[in-house]
Design an enzyme around this catalytic site. Structure first.
Site, PDB file in Angstrom:
ATOM      1  N   SER A 141       0.262  -1.322  -0.133  1.00  0.00           N
ATOM      2  CA  SER A 141       0.079  -0.351   0.417  1.00  0.00           C
ATOM      3  C   SER A 141       0.724   1.584   0.061  1.00  0.00           C
ATOM      4  O   SER A 141       1.899   1.041   0.035  1.00  0.00           O
ATOM      5  CB  SER A 141      -1.074  -0.094   1.402  1.00  0.00           C
ATOM      6  OG  SER A 141      -1.494   1.654   1.878  1.00  0.00           O
ATOM      7  N   TYR A 154      -1.666  -1.068   9.714  1.00  0.00           N
ATOM      8  CA  TYR A 154      -1.744  -1.772   8.715  1.00  0.00           C
ATOM      9  C   TYR A 154      -0.224  -1.463   8.088  1.00  0.00           C
ATOM     10  O   TYR A 154      -0.149  -1.220   7.676  1.00  0.00           O
ATOM     11  CB  TYR A 154      -2.662  -0.914   8.156  1.00  0.00           C
ATOM     12  CG  TYR A 154      -3.004  -1.080   6.791  1.00  0.00           C
ATOM     13  CD1 TYR A 154      -3.820  -1.893   6.310  1.00  0.00           C
ATOM     14  CD2 TYR A 154      -3.074   0.046   5.401  1.00  0.00           C
ATOM     15  CE1 TYR A 154      -3.952  -2.067   4.648  1.00  0.00           C
ATOM     16  CE2 TYR A 154      -3.331  -0.045   4.601  1.00  0.00           C
ATOM     17  CZ  TYR A 154      -3.797  -0.973   4.075  1.00  0.00           C
ATOM     18  OH  TYR A 154      -3.707  -1.156   2.691  1.00  0.00           O
TER      19      TYR A 154
HETATM   20  N1  LIG Z   1      -8.951   0.041  -1.945  1.00  0.00           N
HETATM   21  C1  LIG Z   1      -8.283   0.679  -1.334  1.00  0.00           C
HETATM   22  O1  LIG Z   1      -8.106   1.241  -1.028  1.00  0.00           O
HETATM   23  C2  LIG Z   1      -6.954   0.096  -1.296  1.00  0.00           C
HETATM   24  C3  LIG Z   1      -5.311   0.675  -1.384  1.00  0.00           C
HETATM   25  C4  LIG Z   1      -4.364   0.308  -0.743  1.00  0.00           C
HETATM   26  C5  LIG Z   1      -4.324  -1.328  -0.746  1.00  0.00           C
HETATM   27  N2  LIG Z   1      -4.855  -1.499  -0.874  1.00  0.00           N
HETATM   28  C6  LIG Z   1      -5.070  -3.633  -0.304  1.00  0.00           C
HETATM   29  O2  LIG Z   1      -5.671  -3.801  -1.460  1.00  0.00           O
HETATM   30  C7  LIG Z   1      -6.427  -5.269  -0.468  1.00  0.00           C
HETATM   31  C8  LIG Z   1      -7.804  -5.561  -0.658  1.00  0.00           C
HETATM   32  O3  LIG Z   1      -7.746  -5.381  -2.182  1.00  0.00           O
HETATM   33  P1  LIG Z   1      -9.666  -4.497  -2.572  1.00  0.00           P
HETATM   34  O4  LIG Z   1      -9.693  -3.604  -2.446  1.00  0.00           O
HETATM   35  O5  LIG Z   1      -9.389  -5.170  -4.362  1.00  0.00           O
HETATM   36  O6  LIG Z   1     -10.384  -5.285  -1.218  1.00  0.00           O
HETATM   37  P2  LIG Z   1     -12.040  -5.410  -2.219  1.00  0.00           P
HETATM   38  O7  LIG Z   1     -12.803  -5.417   0.035  1.00  0.00           O
HETATM   39  O8  LIG Z   1     -12.335  -5.086  -3.186  1.00  0.00           O
HETATM   40  O9  LIG Z   1     -11.665  -7.600  -1.607  1.00  0.00           O
HETATM   41  C9  LIG Z   1     -11.506  -7.684  -0.653  1.00  0.00           C
HETATM   42  C10 LIG Z   1     -11.812  -9.662  -0.677  1.00  0.00           C
HETATM   43  O10 LIG Z   1     -10.889 -10.323   0.358  1.00  0.00           O
HETATM   44  C11 LIG Z   1     -11.674 -11.192   1.065  1.00  0.00           C
HETATM   45  N3  LIG Z   1     -10.964 -11.975   2.117  1.00  0.00           N
HETATM   46  C12 LIG Z   1     -11.189 -10.957   3.125  1.00  0.00           C
HETATM   47  N4  LIG Z   1     -10.361 -11.684   4.538  1.00  0.00           N
HETATM   48  C13 LIG Z   1      -9.883 -13.132   3.980  1.00  0.00           C
HETATM   49  C14 LIG Z   1      -9.897 -13.859   4.396  1.00  0.00           C
HETATM   50  N5  LIG Z   1      -9.434 -13.738   5.086  1.00  0.00           N
HETATM   51  N6  LIG Z   1      -9.449 -14.989   3.446  1.00  0.00           N
HETATM   52  C15 LIG Z   1      -9.474 -15.154   2.320  1.00  0.00           C
HETATM   53  N7  LIG Z   1      -9.633 -14.232   1.632  1.00  0.00           N
HETATM   54  C16 LIG Z   1     -10.414 -12.972   2.600  1.00  0.00           C
HETATM   55  C17 LIG Z   1     -12.522 -11.142   1.007  1.00  0.00           C
HETATM   56  O11 LIG Z   1     -14.319 -11.870   0.847  1.00  0.00           O
HETATM   57  C18 LIG Z   1     -13.333 -10.039  -0.434  1.00  0.00           C
HETATM   58  O12 LIG Z   1     -12.878 -10.175  -1.836  1.00  0.00           O
HETATM   59  C19 LIG Z   1      -5.432  -5.303   0.888  1.00  0.00           C
HETATM   60  O13 LIG Z   1      -4.011  -6.271   0.746  1.00  0.00           O
HETATM   61  C20 LIG Z   1      -5.481  -3.460   1.157  1.00  0.00           C
HETATM   62  O14 LIG Z   1      -4.822  -3.551   1.917  1.00  0.00           O
HETATM   63  C21 LIG Z   1      -6.094  -1.313  -0.772  1.00  0.00           C
END
Ligand SMILES: NC(=O)c1ccc[n+]([C@@H]2O[C@H](COP(=O)([O-])OP(=O)(O)OC[C@H]3O[C@@H](n4cnc5c(N)ncnc54)[C@H](O)[C@@H]3O)[C@@H](O)[C@H]2O)c1
Length: 259
Positions: A141, A154
């Site tokens: 991130s 985080y």
């Molecule tokens: N969205 C943002 O602004 C942002 C910014 C920087 C980094 N991130 C990182 O991106 C990743 C999240 O992706 P996103 O934003 O596409 O999220 P999202 O909410 O669209 O999807 C997250 C998915 O993770 C799955 N999940 C949650 N816990 C789980 C577990 N224990 N085992 C298996 N699957 C699990 C959920 O079911 C969901 O389908 C994370 O690593 C987050 O730290 C997100």
């Protein structure tokens, strides 16, 4: 096709950036394992890929369960005969608190953000070495590049992933295994709503989550949030052979917010 004949795993692939990633990778010729906690949504993504002529399997489970996080590699190899790339994308915003922090919340966040990633990597490395190389990508991130006052756990976890990527890049370069970190900025996914509206965040308490999301998006030089597909584009580059000389990198895809 940029991933022709490659086999890959993407975690957290039923939603957001991971979903955009597997749909794109399948269009680029990859056979993919769609790993997610949500079995129904994971299967829907697989159905979408198969309906478009691609190949995919759903692996549903909780990545904080070590056996599952390790087992996704063996399941993918058993189905597709090898492994060329792993995008360990799953993560969690973790607690915002410091004073009053329950360390069980720290443990949970570090477990999903770092420990589960390492569990899959432990299994992926020998498979990739045997195959003559591979590409591993962690989702860190911008909070893994700069401090985050209201997401300290985080940020610590995501800095950890950047350090892990750099270290593994040095360790496994001679095995032709590349390891990089993707550092997304604010991206329009369901997790963003969870992130900005954590009840233990003193900076945002009582505010409207959608308003918070809009403000975050507007605060970077490009003046908007990222789209999941834009993260998938960056992941596609890093996972493909086009990035054959890129390892140990932390790529900020953040509309310039860390510039
Ligand atoms: N969205 C943002 O602004 C942002 C910014 C920087 C980094 N991130 C990182 O991106 C990743 C999240 O992706 P996103 O934003 O596409 O999220 P999202 O909410 O669209 O999807 C997250 C998915 O993770 C799955 N999940 C949650 N816990 C789980 C577990 N224990 N085992 C298996 N699957 C699990 C959920 O079911 C969901 O389908 C994370 O690593 C987050 O730290 C997100």
């Amino acid at each position: 096709m940029r991933l022709k004949d490659k086999v890959g795993i993407v975690t957290a692939a039923a939603s957001g950036m991971g979903r955009a990633g597997v749909l794109r990778f399948a269009r680029e010729g990859a056979r993919v394992a769609v790993v997610d906690l949500d079995a129904t949504k994971a299967q829907q993504v697989v159905d979408e890929i198969v309906a478009s002529g691609g190949q995919a399997i759903a692996l549903a489970g909780d990545l904080t369960d070590e056996a599952f996080a390790r087992g996704i590699v063996g399941e993918t190899v058993a189905r597709f005969g090898g492994l060329d790339f792993l995008w360990a994308h799953a993560g969690h915003p973790g607690p915002a608190a410091i004073e009053g922090l329950d360390l069980a919340d720290f443990d949970f966040a570090v477990n999903l953000n770092v420990r589960s990633v390492l569990a899959s990597v432990i299994e992926a490395i020998p498979v990739m070495r045997e195959r003559g190389g591979g590409s591993i990508l962690f989702t860190a991130s911008t909070s893994g590049l700069v401090g985050s006052p209201f997401s300290p756990v985080y940020s610590a976890a995501k800095f950890g992933l950047v350090g892990l990527a750099r270290s593994l890049a040095k360790r496994y370069g001679r095995d032709n295994i590349r390891v990089n970190a993707l550092c997304p900025g604010t991206t329009d996914t369901p997790m963003l709503r969870v992130f900005v509206a954590r009840p233990d965040n003193p900076a945002t308490q009582g505010q409207d989550p959608e308003e918070l999301v809009r403000n975050r998006g507007a605060s970077n030089p490009l003046g908007r949030m990222g789209k999941p597909e834009e993260m998938a584009n960056a992941a596609l580059f890093l996972l493909s052979d086009e990035a054959s000389f890129v390892t140990g990198a932390s790529l900020a895809v953040d509309g310039g917010s860390t510039s």
